[in-house]
Design a protein around this motif. Structure first.
Motif, short mmCIF file in Angstrom:
data_model
loop_
_atom_site.label_atom_id
_atom_site.label_comp_id
_atom_site.label_asym_id
_atom_site.label_seq_id
_atom_site.Cartn_x
_atom_site.Cartn_y
_atom_site.Cartn_z
N HIS A 94 2.68 -10.19 8.75
CA HIS A 94 3.62 -9.54 7.80
C HIS A 94 5.46 -9.47 8.01
O HIS A 94 6.16 -9.35 7.06
CB HIS A 94 2.97 -8.55 7.43
CG HIS A 94 1.93 -8.36 7.19
ND1 HIS A 94 1.68 -8.99 5.66
CD2 HIS A 94 0.92 -8.30 7.47
CE1 HIS A 94 -0.55 -8.65 6.07
NE2 HIS A 94 -0.59 -8.75 6.79
N SER A 124 4.87 -5.97 -0.09
CA SER A 124 5.34 -6.32 1.38
C SER A 124 4.44 -5.33 2.42
O SER A 124 4.32 -4.12 1.94
CB SER A 124 6.57 -6.77 1.74
OG SER A 124 6.93 -7.90 1.03
N HIS A 130 1.49 -21.85 2.65
CA HIS A 130 2.09 -20.86 3.77
C HIS A 130 2.83 -21.86 5.20
O HIS A 130 1.58 -22.59 5.03
CB HIS A 130 0.83 -19.83 4.36
CG HIS A 130 0.47 -18.88 2.93
ND1 HIS A 130 0.97 -17.63 3.09
CD2 HIS A 130 0.24 -19.28 1.87
CE1 HIS A 130 0.46 -16.64 2.22
NE2 HIS A 130 -0.43 -17.58 1.48
N GLU A 134 -2.63 -13.11 8.74
CA GLU A 134 -0.45 -12.92 8.32
C GLU A 134 0.26 -12.78 8.84
O GLU A 134 0.09 -11.74 9.80
CB GLU A 134 -0.72 -12.78 6.12
CG GLU A 134 -0.99 -13.00 5.06
CD GLU A 134 -1.94 -12.18 4.36
OE1 GLU A 134 -1.39 -13.06 3.31
OE2 GLU A 134 -0.94 -11.70 4.02
N CYS A 152 4.32 -14.91 2.48
CA CYS A 152 4.64 -14.90 4.06
C CYS A 152 4.12 -16.41 5.27
O CYS A 152 2.62 -16.71 5.20
CB CYS A 152 3.94 -13.46 4.92
SG CYS A 152 2.24 -13.26 4.24
#
Length: 850
Positions: free
Chosen positions: A714, A732, A839, A712, A793
């Motif tokens: 971020h 987050s 995503h 991911e 994200c």
């Protein structure tokens, strides 16, 4: 009249025929008090008196003053009694608790719910907090009150069962030679029926709430034969206990978890609140306000007061216009204004002045601003010393309160009262606690007045006029005042010692030694407080400081001998903690320096989910924190240099969202290829139908060639180039900016896990809550609400041929919590398709030649 005149008393004739008199039994000799037996003389005398009383009464259970039933009282037969009971039940004044199932038996009783009381209390943070604060009765009352609201909405008959009835025995087996015997009454269940649809049941001695609920389920099973279709949902059992749920299921009952019941009770509170709001709206002729505005009564009051102010101003304007009209008519009159017109004009002018209350609108605004100013509080409404100081009338009010007494006299007076209370407490053992509490209050008063004394200079010499004015009042220098404060605080610590308030003993002894470091009694009491608080190292330090002043003090020497080993171990443990903390600091510095040189980004997440303690009543903060920590766990491991190969290794977490599983790899080398690790963990099978090693891989999908690898993203790259501080949502990942932030985050995570003790955990929790508060405040300021969450994200795909070092050095990679998190999906799994739809994949980390 002679002695033989009148009626003669007749003898009572016996109804039985005369018979031979029974043989006279031999009368035992009377018991006498003697010293030849092992029974005390005093006890023998008591037994003799009891025997005499028994001989007089001929029974030990004689009852006096028994009221006999008269013949004019109306006695109801069985049919009439049953009719009265049915009428009460029909009016819902009495609930039939004997009926277990309400369907098919011809009764109007509602469904029966059996609630495991303490099980529900510990599942509701609002009630659990009361239990932890030792407010057990308060927690039970709150639960019963909520259950009564549930009864009013659902119509269920609710039995709330609690363990115990406040009785215990002194022996582990119930009956002990020196304790009270447990009677059959104590073993029975105690039932309380307040009459509002909820019955409270307390288990007896030797029984538990589980046994009562299981017995009720067994009684129901005789009717349902263990079939849910027969009960029809008329029996509901609420508990998280596996044994109770198993018995309830076997009896054909509906099983409900404690969490589900808590949700039901919360929903009932919302319904009740809406009903109350609807009733108020009907009475007031208004409308039902939204939920967010139901508690904001201040706005309604302000609006009504504004309407009243407008009406008042309109009335004053009308009065003023009428006065001007009459004044003009009186001036134009040929006779001029008469006396009556002048009086009326003057009265209207006074009414205008009294109606305004201020000479000008500016004066009115200034007065309102003064009332709304938080710093200004009228002296009569001041509740603290600071508020009274800001009014400027402190001296006047204190003079009225003191009635001419000076602070020096009051200090000495309360100090003497405290000393007398301690002396009385030592003499009077029966009421010594009361005397010691009075002594504490007197010492607090004496300390308060001591702080109000203005000390004189060391070379101060009073004049004759000052001596005459302050007759009987003693003045103090700064040194003398500090010694008196030290004595007062030390004596207050002594009173707290008698009350076993060791925390207050520590605080008062600390104040005493701060005023006078040579107070040997204060050092001893401080060491004693630390001993009872199990703070061995601080106790040793206090003993050492006291022995420096008086080396032959017997009390301190005895305490030193008693606590010597514990103090030595505590100091060794403290040195070990400091050494470990220094090593962690050096390791974090080394990791940060390496990441800075290699362009590896580190991040962090919030370690707490709430800003205050009472925020978890409705939000479920514990579940939120567990969810966060499961998604971004902190293992406590740091990247380090491999001693054999010389390269760096990282802790890595492989997450398999499709199967809700994960694997933790403690050492993953940077030069190691991802595919090599995957081939070791998920080897290829020679036969496609062969089973994999993972027991949870039912479809045999986890093979190295069948897996897609992602991580991911971020923090986007624009956040790094942006000079302003980015606004991060509390859910987050936040990028670590410097070495200090990385060190604080690592130490806080260790403290919250309990590695540094409860005190450090509390400090770390406060720091994290402050950090979370700033994050929430910044996000709400920019986006308006915490519910305005950012989109999911984006992700980056990792080529299996890439190394871990290449993944770490990618510009989109941020390592949260010093833990590299990699997501793996089977290529053809439906969860993989849903993940790619949610995503956005922005690129791939390609392998590069070294």
């Amino acid at each position: 009249m002679g002695k033989g005149d009148g009626k003669q008393k007749r003898k009572k004739q016996s109804s039985t025929p005369s018979a031979a008199p029974p043989p006279v039994a031999s009368t035992p000799p009377p018991l006498r008090v003697t010293n030849d037996i092992n029974i005390p003389v005093k006890r023998q005398i008591q037994w003799a008196k009891m025997n005499q009383e028994y001989a007089k009464s001929q029974t030990s259970f004689k009852q006096n003053n028994i009221k006999k039933k008269t013949s004019y009282r109306k006695m109801l037969d069985e049919e009439e009694q049953q009719q009265v009971i049915d009428d009460k039940r029909r009016r819902n004044a009495d609930v039939d608790w004997d009926v277990i199932l309400s369907n098919g038996n011809g009764t109007s009783a509602g469904a029966l719910m059996l609630v495991d009381g303490y099980n529900v209390i510990y599942q509701w943070p609002r009630l659990k907090k009361q239990m932890l604060n030792c407010n057990t009765q308060r927690a039970r009352d709150l639960l019963v009150r909520d259950l009564e609201e549930l009864h009013s909405i659902k119509g269920w008959r609710i039995e709330c069962v609690f363990d115990g009835f406040g009785r215990k025995t002194s022996g582990p087996l119930g009956d002990s030679p020196g304790g009270d015997r447990v009677s059959m009454t104590d073993r029975e269940f105690k039932r309380q029926d307040p009459g509002r649809g909820v019955r409270i049941v307390y288990s007896g001695v030797g029984a538990s709430a589980d046994s009562y609920i299981e017995q009720r389920c067994i009684d129901a099973k005789a009717v349902t034969q263990g079939l849910l279709s027969v009960s029809g949902g008329s029996l509901i059992v609420v508990s998280n206990d596996a044994m109770i749920r198993m018995v309830a299921t076997g009896a054909g009952a509906l099983c409900m978890t404690s969490d589900r019941l808590v949700d039901e009770l919360k929903a009932v509170k919302k319904i009740t609140e809406y009903r109350v709001e609807a009733a108020l709206a009907m009475v007031n002729g208004g409308y039902v306000r939204p939920e967010g505005l139901r508690n904001k009564r201040l706005n309604l009051t302000m609006s009504s007061s504004d309407d009243d102010d407008a009406n008042k101003q309109a009335l004053l304007a009308s009065l003023k216009a009428t006065k001007e009209k009459w004044d003009a008519e009186a001036a134009d009159s040929p006779d001029g204004p008469d006396e009556t017109d002048a009086l009326l004009s003057h009265a209207i002018s006074m009414a205008l002045e009294q109606g305004k209350g201020w000479s000008s609108p500016e004066e009115r605004e200034r007065y309102l601003e003064t009332l709304l100013d938080d710093d200004f509080i009228p002296p009569l409404f001041a509740t603290t010393q600071e508020e009274l100081d800001k009014t400027g009338l402190k001296d006047a009010f204190m003079a009225l309160n003191n009635e001419g007494e000076t602070p020096g006299k009051k200090m000495l007076e309360f100090r003497k009262k405290g000393n007398d209370s301690v002396g009385w407490g030592r003499k009077n053992v029966a009421k010594n606690m009361t005397y010691y509490r009075d002594a504490v209050n007197h010492y607090y008063e004496a300390y308060h007045w001591a702080n109000r004394i203005v000390p004189k200079d060391d070379d101060y010499v009073p004049t004759p006029e000052e001596l005459a004015a302050d007759e009987g009042d003693q003045y103090f220098t700064q040194k003398e005042l500090d010694e008196i404060r030290s004595i007062i605080c030390s004596n207050c610590a002594l009173a707290h010692m008698c009350l076993k308030n060791w925390g207050y003993v520590r605080d008062e002894a600390k104040k005493a030694v701060s005023f006078n470091s040579n107070n040997i009694k204060a050092w001893y009491r401080l060491a004693k407080a630390y001993q009872m608080l199990h703070d061995w190292e601080e106790a040793g330090n206090a003993i050492d400081r006291g022995l420096e002043i008086e080396g032959d003090n017997k009390e301190l020497l005895e305490l030193q001998k008693k606590l010597g080993d514990k103090v030595r171990k505590a100091r060794i443990l403290r040195q070990q903690r400091e050494r470990a903390r220094a090593e962690r600091t050096s390791r974090i510095k080394e990791v940060w320096r390496y990441c800075k040189e290699e362009n590896i980004s580190l991040g962090r997440v919030s370690l707490v989910a709430t800003v205050k303690d009472d925020e978890d009543d409705e939000e479920g903060a514990e579940k939120m924190e567990s969810r966060w920590h499961h998604h971004y766990p902190h293992s406590g491991q740091l990247p380090k240099v491999d001693q054999e190969g010389g390269g760096w290794t990282w802790p890595v977490l492989f997450v398999y969202p499709s199967h809700h599983q994960s694997d933790f790899i403690e050492h993953f080398g940077e030069d190691e290829i991802v595919a090599m690790r995957m081939a070791h963990m998920f080897p290829e099978q020679e036969d496609d139908c062969a089973d994999t090693e993972m027991p949870w891989d039912y479809n045999n999908e986890f093979r190295c060639s069948n897996l897609a690898v992602y991580f991911e993203v971020h923090c986007v790259t624009s956040d790094v180039n942006n000079k302003e501080k980015p606004v991060i949502h509390p859910d987050s990942v936040e990028r670590l900016k410097d070495q200090g932030a990385a060190m604080r985050f690592y130490e806080s995570s260790r403290a919250l896990k309990g590695d540094e003790g409860p005190e450090m955990a509390t400090v770390a929790r406060c720091m994290e809550r402050k950090h979370l508060h700033h994050q929430r405040k910044a996000w709400v300021k920019k986006h308006g609400s915490l519910w305005a969450k950012p989109p999911p994200c984006p992700i980056m795909q990792v080529h299996p041929g890439a190394t871990l070092g290449q993944v770490l050095r990618d510009k989109n990679m941020v390592v949260p919590n010093f833990l590299v998190t990699i997501l793996l999906f089977p290529v053809d799994h439906p969860a993989h398709e849903e993940f790619l739809k949610e995503h956005n994949c922005i690129g791939m980390v390609e392998p590069q030649e070294v």
